[in-house]
Scaffold this motif. Structure first.
Motif, short mmCIF file in Angstrom:
data_model
loop_
_atom_site.label_atom_id
_atom_site.label_comp_id
_atom_site.label_asym_id
_atom_site.label_seq_id
_atom_site.Cartn_x
_atom_site.Cartn_y
_atom_site.Cartn_z
N UNK A 240 0.82 -1.21 0.00
CA UNK A 240 0.00 0.00 0.00
C UNK A 240 0.86 1.26 0.00
N UNK A 241 2.16 1.15 -0.35
CA UNK A 241 3.08 2.28 -0.24
C UNK A 241 2.62 3.48 -1.07
N UNK A 242 2.19 3.25 -2.31
CA UNK A 242 1.78 4.37 -3.16
C UNK A 242 0.65 5.16 -2.53
N UNK A 243 -0.32 4.46 -1.95
CA UNK A 243 -1.44 5.14 -1.28
C UNK A 243 -0.96 5.94 -0.09
N UNK A 244 -0.03 5.38 0.69
CA UNK A 244 0.51 6.07 1.85
C UNK A 244 1.23 7.35 1.43
N UNK A 245 2.06 7.25 0.39
CA UNK A 245 2.81 8.42 -0.07
C UNK A 245 1.89 9.51 -0.57
N UNK A 246 0.77 9.15 -1.15
CA UNK A 246 -0.17 10.14 -1.66
C UNK A 246 -0.87 10.91 -0.55
N UNK A 247 -0.80 10.42 0.68
CA UNK A 247 -1.43 11.11 1.81
C UNK A 247 -0.60 12.27 2.33
N UNK A 248 0.70 12.29 2.02
CA UNK A 248 1.57 13.31 2.59
C UNK A 248 1.45 14.62 1.80
N UNK A 249 1.23 15.71 2.56
CA UNK A 249 1.22 17.05 1.96
C UNK A 249 2.49 17.81 2.31
N UNK A 250 3.26 17.28 3.26
CA UNK A 250 4.51 17.93 3.67
C UNK A 250 5.56 16.86 3.93
N UNK A 251 6.79 17.11 3.43
CA UNK A 251 7.88 16.16 3.64
C UNK A 251 9.18 16.92 3.83
N UNK A 252 9.94 16.53 4.88
CA UNK A 252 11.26 17.11 5.12
C UNK A 252 12.28 15.99 5.12
N UNK A 266 15.83 8.89 -3.20
CA UNK A 266 15.00 9.77 -2.38
C UNK A 266 14.04 10.56 -3.28
N UNK A 267 14.58 11.11 -4.37
CA UNK A 267 13.74 11.89 -5.29
C UNK A 267 12.71 11.00 -5.98
N UNK A 268 13.05 9.72 -6.18
CA UNK A 268 12.09 8.78 -6.76
C UNK A 268 10.91 8.60 -5.81
N UNK A 269 11.19 8.52 -4.50
CA UNK A 269 10.12 8.41 -3.51
C UNK A 269 9.27 9.68 -3.49
N UNK A 270 9.94 10.84 -3.50
CA UNK A 270 9.21 12.11 -3.46
C UNK A 270 8.29 12.24 -4.67
N UNK A 271 8.72 11.73 -5.81
CA UNK A 271 7.91 11.85 -7.03
C UNK A 271 6.58 11.14 -6.91
N UNK A 272 6.48 10.17 -5.98
CA UNK A 272 5.23 9.43 -5.79
C UNK A 272 4.31 10.12 -4.78
N UNK A 273 4.74 11.20 -4.19
CA UNK A 273 3.89 11.96 -3.26
C UNK A 273 3.05 12.94 -4.07
N UNK A 274 2.00 12.42 -4.64
CA UNK A 274 1.23 13.16 -5.65
C UNK A 274 0.55 14.40 -5.10
N UNK A 275 0.33 14.48 -3.79
CA UNK A 275 -0.36 15.62 -3.20
C UNK A 275 0.55 16.48 -2.34
N UNK A 276 1.86 16.36 -2.55
CA UNK A 276 2.83 17.09 -1.74
C UNK A 276 2.76 18.58 -2.03
N UNK A 277 2.63 19.39 -0.96
CA UNK A 277 2.58 20.85 -1.09
C UNK A 277 3.87 21.51 -0.63
N UNK A 278 4.47 20.96 0.42
CA UNK A 278 5.68 21.56 0.99
C UNK A 278 6.80 20.52 1.03
N UNK A 279 7.96 20.94 0.58
CA UNK A 279 9.14 20.06 0.58
C UNK A 279 10.32 20.83 1.16
N UNK A 280 10.99 20.21 2.14
CA UNK A 280 12.19 20.79 2.75
C UNK A 280 13.33 19.79 2.63
N UNK A 281 14.49 20.28 2.20
CA UNK A 281 15.66 19.40 2.06
C UNK A 281 16.88 20.07 2.65
#
Length: 365
Positions: A240-252, A266-281
């Motif tokens: 269910x990883x893809x569904x979990x990643x789609x729930x995140x709106x913020x990732x640091x 790491x960027x491959x994982x971030x690319x699957x966060x389809x609803x991500x609004x905020x990203x901090x690196x």
């Protein structure tokens, strides 16, 4: 003569004490090298603790505020549970730091969250633990063939959801059949401090090693070639990883000098966060961290980690509206980093001196 403070109504005292309350150290220390300092408050943050020692009346008023941010070493979980439930303090816990030290006399249970979330319902959970333990907690086995070279004792995982009003803890669901911590609550924000890869640079062909990281494992398994029959079989990682990643709106994501090929995962994982609004690196040491100078006493080529840092990039991500680079304090790479970001992000972004980039969402006429 009674203290004049005690003559005030309890409601007013409670209001005063909430103003005196400070953020837990786990918030401010998130971007620093992971270790037990994560839960250590400074002298200026202990006013409420000192106040609670002055009288039983103030203790009763201050305790719920103090325990809104709780800390648990997992080996002490039975005593922790008994104390909170008997004192009726579990209803006030809004954030929890859980610790599994690498030197424990016996292994902690990676399913600890099943028990804890039967009597707590926090909006934020922070786990301070070794890489393998965090991976087990998330059902994401971390490959251990090269872990010894990194010498990582602790990493930090922080999960958050939108704040919720107080609720009846007796109605919390049974998590017996819940697969892992990520599915135990509707988390919308994740931060991961992967620690430093710096020690691994001492080893010949260091770039062939695999960083011990559950996010890296996710990125590896999300690659199309990871499912090719020509690739050596790896343990399955969360169907269910893809569904979990789609729930995140913020990732640091915080890591000190990760390898370039690891950043691709790491960027491959971030690319699957389809609803991500905020990203901090953050990929360089904190401004007060002198880890690089200390490591130069060995066989480390001091140019290697900086070359890796300058080569990373972030792809376009249509849902992101705010991106923060926490590396602009490094004067040696500041100009190159800004140029790389500008090249990759295009002209529809503006940024300030603090390293925060915002997408221009003005409607086109």
């Amino acid at each position: 003569m009674p203290c004049p403070l005690l003559r005030l109504p309890n409601e007013l005292l409670h209001h005063i004490f909430t103003i005196l309350a400070t953020e837990p150290p786990s918030r401010a220390q998130l971007y620093l090298p992971p270790n037990l300092h994560l839960v250590r408050s400074g002298p200026q943050d202990k006013n409420l603790k000192h106040l609670a020692l002055t009288s039983s009346q103030l203790l009763d008023l201050v305790r719920p505020i103090l325990f809104s941010h709780a800390c648990l070493e997992l080996k002490d979980e039975p005593e922790f549970r008994t104390f909170l439930v008997r004192s009726n303090l579990n209803q006030y816990v809004t954030s929890l730091v859980a610790i599994s030290p690498p030197t424990a006399a016996y292994a902690d249970d990676p399913s600890w969250w099943r028990r804890v979330l039967r009597y707590l319902d926090p909006d934020r959970i922070t786990l301070l633990a070794p890489p393998v333990f965090i991976g087990e907690t998330l059902s994401a086995p971390v490959q251990g063939g090269f872990n010894w070279a990194f010498e990582i004792d602790f990493q930090i995982l922080q999960l958050e959801r939108d704040p919720r009003p107080p609720r009846d803890l007796s109605s919390l669901q049974n998590l017996e059949y819940c697969t892992n911590l990520l599915t135990a609550r509707p988390w919308t924000s994740m931060a991961f401090n992967e620690s430093s890869s710096l020690k691994a640079y001492h080893h010949y062909e260091y770039f062939l090693g695999r960083v011990p990281s559950f996010v890296g494992e996710w990125g590896f398994h999300l690659q199309p070639q990871a499912h090719s029959p020509d690739v050596e079989a790896n343990p399955p990682v969360l169907p269910e990883l893809t569904t979990i990643l789609e729930n995140f709106v913020s990732f640091s994501y915080i890591a000190v000098f990760p390898f370039f090929n690891h950043m691709e995962l790491i960027l491959n994982t971030i690319s699957k966060m389809a609803n991500l609004h905020q990203l901090t690196i953050q990929l360089a040491p904190d401004v007060n961290n002198h880890a690089t100078e200390l490591e130069q006493r060995g066989s480390l080529d001091p140019n290697d980690p900086w070359m890796e840092l300058e080569r990373w990039h972030i792809d376009q991500h249509p849902s992101i509206v705010e991106f923060c680079s926490r590396d602009l304090h490094v004067e040696a790479v500041r100009e190159d980093l800004i140029r790389v970001l500008q090249d990759n992000m295009g002209t529809n972004w503006t940024h300030d001196e603090s390293g925060i980039w915002r997408r221009n969402l003005s409607p086109v006429h």
